[in-house]
Design an enzyme around this catalytic site. Sequence first.
Site, PDB file in Angstrom:
ATOM      1  N   GLU A   1       3.647 -11.355-108.361  1.00 30.71           N
ATOM      2  CA  GLU A   1       2.758 -11.578-109.505  1.00 30.71           C
ATOM      3  C   GLU A   1       2.461 -10.287-110.264  1.00 30.71           C
ATOM      4  O   GLU A   1       2.274 -10.297-111.482  1.00 30.71           O
ATOM      5  CB  GLU A   1       1.459 -12.237-109.058  1.00 30.71           C
ATOM      6  CG  GLU A   1       1.609 -13.686-108.605  1.00 30.71           C
ATOM      7  CD  GLU A   1       1.960 -13.827-107.134  1.00 30.71           C
ATOM      8  OE1 GLU A   1       2.235 -12.803-106.463  1.00 30.71           O
ATOM      9  OE2 GLU A   1       1.968 -14.980-106.638  1.00 30.71           O
TER      10      GLU A   1
ATOM     11  N   PHE B   1      -8.595 -23.746 -99.040  1.00 22.02           N
ATOM     12  CA  PHE B   1      -7.337 -23.010 -98.962  1.00 22.02           C
ATOM     13  C   PHE B   1      -6.998 -22.354-100.308  1.00 22.02           C
ATOM     14  O   PHE B   1      -6.993 -23.007-101.352  1.00 22.02           O
ATOM     15  CB  PHE B   1      -6.208 -23.963 -98.542  1.00 22.02           C
ATOM     16  CG  PHE B   1      -4.877 -23.258 -98.421  1.00 22.02           C
ATOM     17  CD1 PHE B   1      -4.676 -22.279 -97.460  1.00 22.02           C
ATOM     18  CD2 PHE B   1      -3.837 -23.567 -99.284  1.00 22.02           C
ATOM     19  CE1 PHE B   1      -3.465 -21.609 -97.359  1.00 22.02           C
ATOM     20  CE2 PHE B   1      -2.621 -22.901 -99.187  1.00 22.02           C
ATOM     21  CZ  PHE B   1      -2.431 -21.925 -98.224  1.00 22.02           C
ATOM     22  N   GLN B   2      -6.736 -21.080-100.259  1.00 23.00           N
ATOM     23  CA  GLN B   2      -6.373 -20.289-101.445  1.00 23.00           C
ATOM     24  C   GLN B   2      -7.402 -20.395-102.565  1.00 23.00           C
ATOM     25  O   GLN B   2      -7.073 -20.313-103.749  1.00 23.00           O
ATOM     26  CB  GLN B   2      -4.962 -20.639-101.939  1.00 23.00           C
ATOM     27  CG  GLN B   2      -3.914 -20.238-100.912  1.00 23.00           C
ATOM     28  CD  GLN B   2      -2.490 -20.310-101.415  1.00 23.00           C
ATOM     29  OE1 GLN B   2      -2.169 -21.075-102.315  1.00 23.00           O
ATOM     30  NE2 GLN B   2      -1.633 -19.486-100.845  1.00 23.00           N
TER      31      GLN B   2
ATOM     32  N   LYS C   1      -6.893 -27.425-110.180  1.00 20.11           N
ATOM     33  CA  LYS C   1      -5.730 -28.319-110.130  1.00 20.11           C
ATOM     34  C   LYS C   1      -6.077 -29.738-110.569  1.00 20.11           C
ATOM     35  O   LYS C   1      -5.258 -30.431-111.176  1.00 20.11           O
ATOM     36  CB  LYS C   1      -5.188 -28.336-108.697  1.00 20.11           C
ATOM     37  CG  LYS C   1      -3.830 -28.957-108.534  1.00 20.11           C
ATOM     38  CD  LYS C   1      -3.337 -28.792-107.110  1.00 20.11           C
ATOM     39  CE  LYS C   1      -1.948 -29.357-106.931  1.00 20.11           C
ATOM     40  NZ  LYS C   1      -1.471 -29.141-105.542  1.00 20.11           N
TER      41      LYS C   1
ATOM     42  N   MET D   1       3.609  14.204-108.919  1.00 15.24           N
ATOM     43  CA  MET D   1       2.411  14.629-109.642  1.00 15.24           C
ATOM     44  C   MET D   1       1.285  14.999-108.676  1.00 15.24           C
ATOM     45  O   MET D   1       0.549  15.967-108.902  1.00 15.24           O
ATOM     46  CB  MET D   1       1.960  13.525-110.603  1.00 15.24           C
ATOM     47  CG  MET D   1       0.805  13.943-111.498  1.00 15.24           C
ATOM     48  SD  MET D   1       1.166  15.442-112.432  1.00 15.24           S
ATOM     49  CE  MET D   1       1.781  14.755-113.964  1.00 15.24           C
TER      50      MET D   1
HETATM   51  C1  TPP Z   1      -0.730   2.351-107.877  1.00 21.67           C
HETATM   52  C2  TPP Z   1      -0.964   3.821-107.875  1.00 21.67           C
HETATM   53  N1  TPP Z   1      -1.163   4.453-106.695  1.00 21.67           N
HETATM   54  C3  TPP Z   1      -1.370   5.793-106.678  1.00 21.67           C
HETATM   55  C4  TPP Z   1      -1.383   6.521-107.836  1.00 21.67           C
HETATM   56  C5  TPP Z   1      -1.641   8.009-107.824  1.00 21.67           C
HETATM   57  N2  TPP Z   1      -0.474   8.747-108.320  1.00 21.67           N
HETATM   58  C6  TPP Z   1      -0.391   9.204-109.579  1.00 21.67           C
HETATM   59  S1  TPP Z   1       1.068   9.953-109.911  1.00 21.67           S
HETATM   60  C7  TPP Z   1       1.602   9.708-108.340  1.00 21.67           C
HETATM   61  C8  TPP Z   1       2.957  10.187-107.908  1.00 21.67           C
HETATM   62  C9  TPP Z   1       4.043   9.342-108.441  1.00 21.67           C
HETATM   63  O1  TPP Z   1       5.228   9.634-107.742  1.00 21.67           O
HETATM   64  P1  TPP Z   1       6.622   9.216-108.318  1.00 21.67           P
HETATM   65  O2  TPP Z   1       6.601   7.793-108.700  1.00 21.67           O
HETATM   66  O3  TPP Z   1       7.691   9.621-107.386  1.00 21.67           O
HETATM   67  O4  TPP Z   1       6.685  10.061-109.674  1.00 21.67           O
HETATM   68  P2  TPP Z   1       6.777  11.671-109.836  1.00 21.67           P
HETATM   69  O5  TPP Z   1       5.383  12.180-110.038  1.00 21.67           O
HETATM   70  O6  TPP Z   1       7.419  12.229-108.620  1.00 21.67           O
HETATM   71  O7  TPP Z   1       7.595  11.863-111.072  1.00 21.67           O
HETATM   72  C10 TPP Z   1       0.635   9.047-107.575  1.00 21.67           C
HETATM   73  C11 TPP Z   1       0.757   8.703-106.137  1.00 21.67           C
HETATM   74  C12 TPP Z   1      -1.183   5.803-109.035  1.00 21.67           C
HETATM   75  N3  TPP Z   1      -1.210   6.405-110.230  1.00 21.67           N
HETATM   76  N4  TPP Z   1      -0.960   4.470-109.027  1.00 21.67           N
END
Ligand code: TPP
Length: 571
Positions: free
Chosen positions: A53, A115-116, A165, A472
């Site tokens: 989803e 349920f759900q 539903k 990041m």
């Molecule tokens: C759902 C979610 N979980 C955690 C984060 C925190 N977060 C921001 S950037 C990042 C790293 C992303 O890693 P990647 O997809 O490998 O991209 P890169 O920065 O290496 O280019 C994280 C964990 C987020 N933005 N979204």
Amino acid sequence: MSHAQTGAEALIRQLEANNVEYIFGYSGGAAIPIFDAIQTTKTNIKLIQARHEQGAAHMADGYARASGKPGVILVTSGPGAGNIITGLMTAHMDSVPLIAITGQQIRPMLGLDAFQEADVFNLTMPVTKHNYLVTDVQAVPATVDEAFTIATSGRPGPVVIDLPKDVSSATFVAPKTSKARRIACANTPAVKQADAEALVDTLQTAKRPVIIAGHGVLLADAWQELREVSQRFDTPVVTTLLGKGAVDETSPLAYGMLGMHGTAYANNAVLKADAIISVGSRFDDRIIGDGVSFGKDALIVHIDIDRAEHGKMIRLDRAIHANAKDFLAAVLRRPGTAKHSNWRKQLNDYRRRMPLIYNDAAGLTQQHILEAIDSQTNSESIVTTDVGQHQMWAAQFCRVKHPHHWISSGGAGTMGFGLPSALGAQLAQPGKQVISIVGDGGFQMTEYELATAAVHQLPIKLFIMNNHYLGMVRQWQELFYENRLSGVDMEGNPDFVALAASYGIKAMQIDGAKDVESVVAKALRHPGPVVINCEVIKEDNVYPMIPAGRGYDSMLTSAPTTTLEKPVGST
Ligand SMILES: Cc1ncc(C[n+]2csc(CCOP(=O)(O)OP(=O)(O)O)c2C)c(N)n1
Ligand SMILES: [Mg+2]
């Protein structure tokens, strides 16, 4: 003569009446009558069945951002509805119009932990612009119309329709003259001519004006007017992350993205400006850094459709409550031009001295690949991104010429957005090239939607910037936490080429700088979907960077020599 129909059939008919082309969905018990009505009504609306989803929600979001029309989600109750919360939040933060239809337990069972059963109304309240629990089948058509009006008017946003539903299964005869209820929120504020006059005056008398173009410019379809205002008054434009495409970023008046990872010249324009005119941006903390020092010596004008944004983050000199298109059109109806040659020269000198740079000496950089994509596509493609370092580099190196060609999760920063939003964008714009730039981390949050790409042969080109890190976060740990890496190693990444191939998708790899141009060309030439695993340098940092919560004068244009103080007051 009106005839008897079910609530679900009325729902589908009303979606048709609102020009819906696609439903992004995932079925389940409470939603079966609605999925059934897709069959019994023989509707022309096409169902795109996602694999999760969250994937469906981001597809609808990508569709909405690429088409300018609301995206529609259809899921079941409980866990189905729960799985779209992140998608709703993502759209809500970025003001994207969505209609999410959630199946629900039958009315007599509500409140009995059936349920759900989940309290979707309350679960989604903080992440939607509005929501409904429909308890009367007669209300179905009007509710759908109202939902579309709310989702698309004023400041757009997602709307949930929770449909028990027994309501979707109930039969009723719609009144013959059931007219859509059009409601007060659809009214847009009238432009005050004095405001338009005052802006002309500001654009003429300011010595160093700059326009900040935000997502609102695109949402209001005001990009043509904005481009004309910028040209007529010789005023530089910088864009927010979501404002990319409001101006043609290859044109001389465009100075790129501002803010935390903005270009040095965009940030310098804002730092030195004597008038800052923001159109459809909410002065997000990633834009202003420090709300006290931001634009402290400049006149600040804020044009926004949402009054609640005025003065929320920074002090203003002039708050203009208006639809961006109406307001800029009123500005253009007034006589007058301006020339800001000295200011432009100053900014152009700065652009020459502080360009975006990269160096492959220590290994293949993402920037090299992004530059190759930008150049080989002539900046003409739609680009979607995930969230992280690759997103910021893509924002810096992929120049966007056209509105609705840049699709990225801004306010929520939702990892997992890149691939599904690209699929939605490709469905919205079948004739255009769609590129998706994702990280190895975020890709794995929604990679299952490769199945959807394969089934519908959506010819997206998905570049996985594989640095084997949550890059990041690693960057922040390096800069602010003495390089103590914690929970950022992506050990265990699968072989992405084999993974894509297992879905029947063409897969390629870029191993080093020498492969870049040829593999990008090969990928772009391939008619179907392509996944390109890019083995990029593992440890590289995005610059420029304004550390969170700091002022523009703290911008780093290259690596600092010492560990920086931890950000305060903002993540
Ligand atoms: C759902 C979610 N979980 C955690 C984060 C925190 N977060 C921001 S950037 C990042 C790293 C992303 O890693 P990647 O997809 O490998 O991209 P890169 O920065 O290496 O280019 C994280 C964990 C987020 N933005 N979204
Ligand atoms: Mg990564």
